[in-house]
Write a protein that holds these residues in place. Sequence first.
Motif, PDB file in Angstrom:
ATOM      1  N   ALA A   1       4.084  -4.727   5.004  1.00  0.00           N
ATOM      2  CA  ALA A   1       3.007  -5.200   5.242  1.00  0.00           C
ATOM      3  C   ALA A   1       2.738  -6.616   4.540  1.00  0.00           C
ATOM      4  O   ALA A   1       2.270  -7.345   5.245  1.00  0.00           O
ATOM      5  N   ILE A   2       3.258  -6.721   3.363  1.00  0.00           N
ATOM      6  CA  ILE A   2       3.260  -8.129   2.974  1.00  0.00           C
ATOM      7  C   ILE A   2       4.177  -9.056   3.612  1.00  0.00           C
ATOM      8  O   ILE A   2       3.721 -10.183   3.910  1.00  0.00           O
TER       9      ILE A   2
ATOM     10  N   ILE B   1       8.245  -2.250  -7.803  1.00  0.00           N
ATOM     11  CA  ILE B   1       7.339  -2.321  -6.678  1.00  0.00           C
ATOM     12  C   ILE B   1       8.150  -3.143  -5.632  1.00  0.00           C
ATOM     13  O   ILE B   1       8.073  -4.499  -5.645  1.00  0.00           O
ATOM     14  N   PRO B   2       8.650  -2.550  -4.625  1.00  0.00           N
ATOM     15  CA  PRO B   2       9.648  -3.510  -3.724  1.00  0.00           C
ATOM     16  C   PRO B   2       8.860  -4.686  -2.949  1.00  0.00           C
ATOM     17  O   PRO B   2       9.343  -5.821  -2.904  1.00  0.00           O
ATOM     18  N   ALA B   3       7.544  -4.464  -2.676  1.00  0.00           N
ATOM     19  CA  ALA B   3       6.652  -5.468  -2.136  1.00  0.00           C
ATOM     20  C   ALA B   3       6.637  -6.699  -3.118  1.00  0.00           C
ATOM     21  O   ALA B   3       6.461  -7.647  -2.535  1.00  0.00           O
ATOM     22  N   SER B   4       6.774  -6.567  -4.359  1.00  0.00           N
ATOM     23  CA  SER B   4       6.518  -7.799  -5.234  1.00  0.00           C
ATOM     24  C   SER B   4       7.534  -8.832  -4.924  1.00  0.00           C
ATOM     25  O   SER B   4       7.606  -9.848  -5.331  1.00  0.00           O
ATOM     26  N   VAL B   5       8.941  -8.496  -4.343  1.00  0.00           N
ATOM     27  CA  VAL B   5       9.954  -9.592  -4.032  1.00  0.00           C
ATOM     28  C   VAL B   5       9.313 -10.623  -3.036  1.00  0.00           C
ATOM     29  O   VAL B   5       9.729 -11.538  -2.845  1.00  0.00           O
ATOM     30  N   PHE B   6       7.982 -10.106  -2.298  1.00  0.00           N
ATOM     31  CA  PHE B   6       7.446 -11.083  -1.449  1.00  0.00           C
ATOM     32  C   PHE B   6       6.155 -11.618  -2.077  1.00  0.00           C
ATOM     33  O   PHE B   6       5.249 -12.233  -1.249  1.00  0.00           O
TER      34      PHE B   6
ATOM     35  N   LEU C   1      -5.705 -15.408   3.681  1.00  0.00           N
ATOM     36  CA  LEU C   1      -5.313 -14.568   4.584  1.00  0.00           C
ATOM     37  C   LEU C   1      -4.980 -13.268   4.205  1.00  0.00           C
ATOM     38  O   LEU C   1      -4.166 -12.200   4.893  1.00  0.00           O
ATOM     39  N   GLY C   2      -5.648 -12.845   3.196  1.00  0.00           N
ATOM     40  CA  GLY C   2      -5.699 -11.500   2.867  1.00  0.00           C
ATOM     41  C   GLY C   2      -4.618 -10.635   2.077  1.00  0.00           C
ATOM     42  O   GLY C   2      -4.705  -9.604   1.838  1.00  0.00           O
TER      43      GLY C   2
ATOM     44  N   GLU D   1      -4.470  -3.501  -3.811  1.00  0.00           N
ATOM     45  CA  GLU D   1      -4.271  -2.274  -3.116  1.00  0.00           C
ATOM     46  C   GLU D   1      -2.814  -1.425  -3.555  1.00  0.00           C
ATOM     47  O   GLU D   1      -2.755  -0.436  -3.924  1.00  0.00           O
ATOM     48  N   ILE D   2      -1.802  -2.378  -3.601  1.00  0.00           N
ATOM     49  CA  ILE D   2      -0.445  -1.801  -3.806  1.00  0.00           C
ATOM     50  C   ILE D   2      -0.382  -1.551  -5.457  1.00  0.00           C
ATOM     51  O   ILE D   2       0.065  -0.434  -5.720  1.00  0.00           O
ATOM     52  N   TYR D   3      -1.002  -2.598  -6.230  1.00  0.00           N
ATOM     53  CA  TYR D   3      -0.759  -2.298  -7.735  1.00  0.00           C
ATOM     54  C   TYR D   3      -1.648  -1.079  -8.214  1.00  0.00           C
ATOM     55  O   TYR D   3      -1.382  -0.620  -9.389  1.00  0.00           O
ATOM     56  N   GLU D   4      -2.811  -0.877  -7.634  1.00  0.00           N
ATOM     57  CA  GLU D   4      -3.867   0.171  -7.972  1.00  0.00           C
ATOM     58  C   GLU D   4      -2.977   1.538  -7.924  1.00  0.00           C
ATOM     59  O   GLU D   4      -3.304   2.571  -8.745  1.00  0.00           O
ATOM     60  N   LYS D   5      -2.107   1.550  -7.098  1.00  0.00           N
ATOM     61  CA  LYS D   5      -1.304   2.970  -6.967  1.00  0.00           C
ATOM     62  C   LYS D   5      -0.485   3.113  -8.381  1.00  0.00           C
ATOM     63  O   LYS D   5      -0.015   4.408  -8.671  1.00  0.00           O
TER      64      LYS D   5
END
Length: 371
Positions: A345-346, A115-120, A141-142, A149-153
């Motif tokens: 997005a993150i 999950i590339p977003a997890s680096v952030f 801040l959302g 939403e990302i993890y549900e994928k």
Amino acid sequence: MNNNHGNIDKARPRRGLLKTLAVSSAIAGALVLGSAQAMAAQTWKIQSVWDAGTVGYDLFSEWCDGMEKKSAGELVFKCFPAKAVAADNNALFDSVRNGVLQGMNPFTLYWSGKIPASVFLSSYPAGPDQPHQWDTMFYSLGMLEKTREIYEKFGLFYVGPIQHDANIIHSKVPVKSLDDLKGLKMRVPGGMVAEVFQQFGVSTVSLPGSDIFPALEKGTIDAADYVGPAVNYELGFSQVTDYILFGPPGVMSIYQPVDLMDLTVNLRAWNQLSPELKQLVEDEVRIYSQKHYLTIQKRNIEAMEKFKADGDTVTRLSQDDLERFREAAIPIWFKWANKDEDARAIFDMQLEYMMNDTVGYIDEEDIKGMQ
């Protein structure tokens, strides 16, 4: 006599009604009891990445053990240490997705390859460096909603972050500025962290935690990043290094200052909970996050006294060093943010926050020409 017989005859239906009511009550009671037992049967197997016997695992295990009472018997957390069910991190991720385990307590950064977003979703070089900043981003801040939403994928539900500690560097030689890093062979976690240190002439090496002590002892490496003072002292780092590198005053680490863990669960298991139980679990994660963080900080203070008693010396990078490090890191932030739309997005949320005057870490000039 006839009147008495009449009274007896009238009493018989009443007795029958009472029996019927009694039987109905018994059946209703059995159904309620059966329902309660069914709810109590919701048992989640949760594996942590902490090894058994560590302060991290002891804290997590204690928290899990308390869930049955807090949920009035409706939900039970059965805790397992690292490798007890899933043999490694990849297996852990898949075991929760597939429902072999219902939950996991990992370091969020472990999933940067999946999950590339997890680096952030945990601190990164010269980014937000205070625990309250991360809680603000998640809960005000959302960022929590976007993360879920990302993890549900992936068939997962991200319950919430768990504050842990900073990562620090132990070295055989003194490091008093970024320039002193040049030529050192140093263990770092890889990814974004390794890429930034390489900008300052560091030869980076990736090693599992269990291999750090022997590598330092043999001189295979000159320095090593790992977690905070409490755990690192227990691992014997004072025996094989003489120096501990921190950031400027108030910042233990400039490269990974807020190393977040989390509770992530199987999405199907989560959806089986009542709204009340879901809220309880979310609330308990936030409470546990604070307890875990504060307990580790207390142990850190005690450990630093032990390091000093063993002859270790603390050195600190300057504020100028931090600014130089951030300047080198910013292009690498954007490189990782462009790996996919979720990572962007993150990162966009965090970039806006860091540029806000309440934080002021970077400005438009710092990111000129970057997209």
